[in-house]
Design a protein around this motif. Structure first.
Motif, PDB file in Angstrom:
ATOM      1  N   SER A 241       0.814  -1.219   0.000  1.00  0.00           N
ATOM      2  CA  SER A 241       0.000   0.000   0.000  1.00  0.00           C
ATOM      3  C   SER A 241       0.849   1.271   0.000  1.00  0.00           C
ATOM      4  CB  SER A 241      -0.942   0.006   1.207  1.00  0.00           C
ATOM      5  OG  SER A 241      -0.175   0.020   2.396  1.00  0.00           O
ATOM      6  N   SER A 242       2.184   1.113   0.144  1.00  0.00           N
ATOM      7  CA  SER A 242       3.031   2.310   0.135  1.00  0.00           C
ATOM      8  C   SER A 242       3.370   2.751  -1.295  1.00  0.00           C
ATOM      9  CB  SER A 242       4.327   2.054   0.914  1.00  0.00           C
ATOM     10  OG  SER A 242       5.193   1.225   0.172  1.00  0.00           O
ATOM     11  N   LEU A 243       3.081   1.911  -2.268  1.00  0.00           N
ATOM     12  CA  LEU A 243       3.411   2.256  -3.654  1.00  0.00           C
ATOM     13  C   LEU A 243       2.474   3.324  -4.190  1.00  0.00           C
ATOM     14  CD1 LEU A 243       4.080  -1.289  -5.165  1.00  0.00           C
ATOM     15  CD2 LEU A 243       5.777   0.456  -4.560  1.00  0.00           C
ATOM     16  N   LYS A 244       3.040   4.227  -4.980  1.00  0.00           N
ATOM     17  CA  LYS A 244       2.231   5.249  -5.657  1.00  0.00           C
ATOM     18  C   LYS A 244       2.093   4.843  -7.123  1.00  0.00           C
ATOM     19  CE  LYS A 244       1.396   8.608  -2.644  1.00  0.00           C
ATOM     20  NZ  LYS A 244       1.147   7.566  -1.645  1.00  0.00           N
ATOM     21  N   LEU A 245       0.858   4.847  -7.619  1.00  0.00           N
ATOM     22  CA  LEU A 245       0.594   4.470  -9.010  1.00  0.00           C
ATOM     23  C   LEU A 245       0.831   5.677  -9.896  1.00  0.00           C
ATOM     24  CD1 LEU A 245      -2.702   2.676  -8.109  1.00  0.00           C
ATOM     25  CD2 LEU A 245      -0.532   1.555  -8.642  1.00  0.00           C
ATOM     26  N   ILE A 246       1.744   5.543 -10.828  1.00  0.00           N
ATOM     27  CA  ILE A 246       2.097   6.677 -11.685  1.00  0.00           C
ATOM     28  C   ILE A 246       1.416   6.547 -13.046  1.00  0.00           C
ATOM     29  CG2 ILE A 246       4.014   8.006 -12.653  1.00  0.00           C
ATOM     30  CD1 ILE A 246       4.017   7.780  -9.581  1.00  0.00           C
ATOM     31  N   LEU A 247       1.458   5.327 -13.599  1.00  0.00           N
ATOM     32  CA  LEU A 247       0.913   5.104 -14.935  1.00  0.00           C
ATOM     33  C   LEU A 247       0.515   3.631 -15.035  1.00  0.00           C
ATOM     34  CD1 LEU A 247       0.538   6.206 -17.859  1.00  0.00           C
ATOM     35  CD2 LEU A 247       2.911   5.561 -18.295  1.00  0.00           C
ATOM     36  N   GLY A 248      -0.584   3.367 -15.742  1.00  0.00           N
ATOM     37  CA  GLY A 248      -1.012   1.977 -15.909  1.00  0.00           C
ATOM     38  C   GLY A 248      -1.628   1.763 -17.272  1.00  0.00           C
TER      39      GLY A 248
END
Ligand code: MN3
Length: 201
Positions: free
Chosen positions: A157-164
């Motif tokens: 949950s610490s990850l930040k989503l930048i692009l998908g």
């Protein structure tokens, strides 16, 4: 019902010729809507009915056994597509000379290298899934792939989503058939870098 279909920030034909109109319309009105309906049905009447989507996806271990898979699959589907629509824009845009560009140059060498690695990773996802660019808490960028409608925050949950990018066949089959690499190459033309840079901040 709790979760509702977000309006697209552009018309269905706005991403032509890279993403075709029919695909966009079916993807939004049928696929995305179906994930939302099934997510709502799964949590309706439970203690989780008022949870945020982020809390549901990062707290899957606390979701009761009988609805955990439904929340994972349909909650992931709801969330991933909501992100996807904002990460694309008509005519695309340019990566500006800012923090994200610095991080891309530092972690991949160049934007070209990032795109090559990203396409390889998303292109090699076996079966349905997603390709992702994420940042850890220190801001270091990393490419990931996930199966089905899983999202990187389910694991960390610490990850930040930048692009998908969606690599389910429903995202490209009408126009590209089995040519996922061609879809991925074309998809970069509609990436909304302004939003991607915001996601990195
Ligand atoms: Mn999809």
């Amino acid at each position: 019902m709790k979760f509702t279909l977000p309006k697209l920030p552009y018309d269905y034909d706005a991403l032509e010729p890279h993403i075709d109109t029919k695909t966009m319309e079916i993807h939004h009105t049928k696929h995305h809507q179906a994930y939302i309906d099934k997510l709502n049905a799964a949590i309706d009447g439970t203690d989780l009915a008022d949870s945020s989507i982020e809390d549901l996806l990062t707290g899957l271990v606390e979701v009761p056994d009988d609805i955990r898979m439904a929340v994972r699959n349909h909650g992931g589907g709801y969330y991933n597509h909501m992100l996807l629509w904002t990460m694309m824009t008509p005519n695309g845009s340019e990566l500006s000379d800012g923090e994200l560009k610095k991080a891309i140059d530092r972690d991949f060498g160049s934007l070209d290298k990032l795109q090559e690695e990203f396409n390889n990773e998303a292109g090699s996802q076996f079966g349905s899934g997603w390709g992702w660019l994420v940042a850890d808490e220190a801001g270091k960028l990393k490419i990931m792939k996930t199966s089905n409608q899983d999202n990187p925050i389910m694991e960390d949950s610490s990850l930040k989503l930048i692009l998908g990018v969606d690599v389910w066949e429903h995202a490209y089959y009408l126009k590209y058939q089995n040519r996922r690499p061609d879809y991925l190459t074309a998809w970069w033309n509609v990436v909304n870098w302004e939003q991607v840079e915001k996601n990195y901040k």
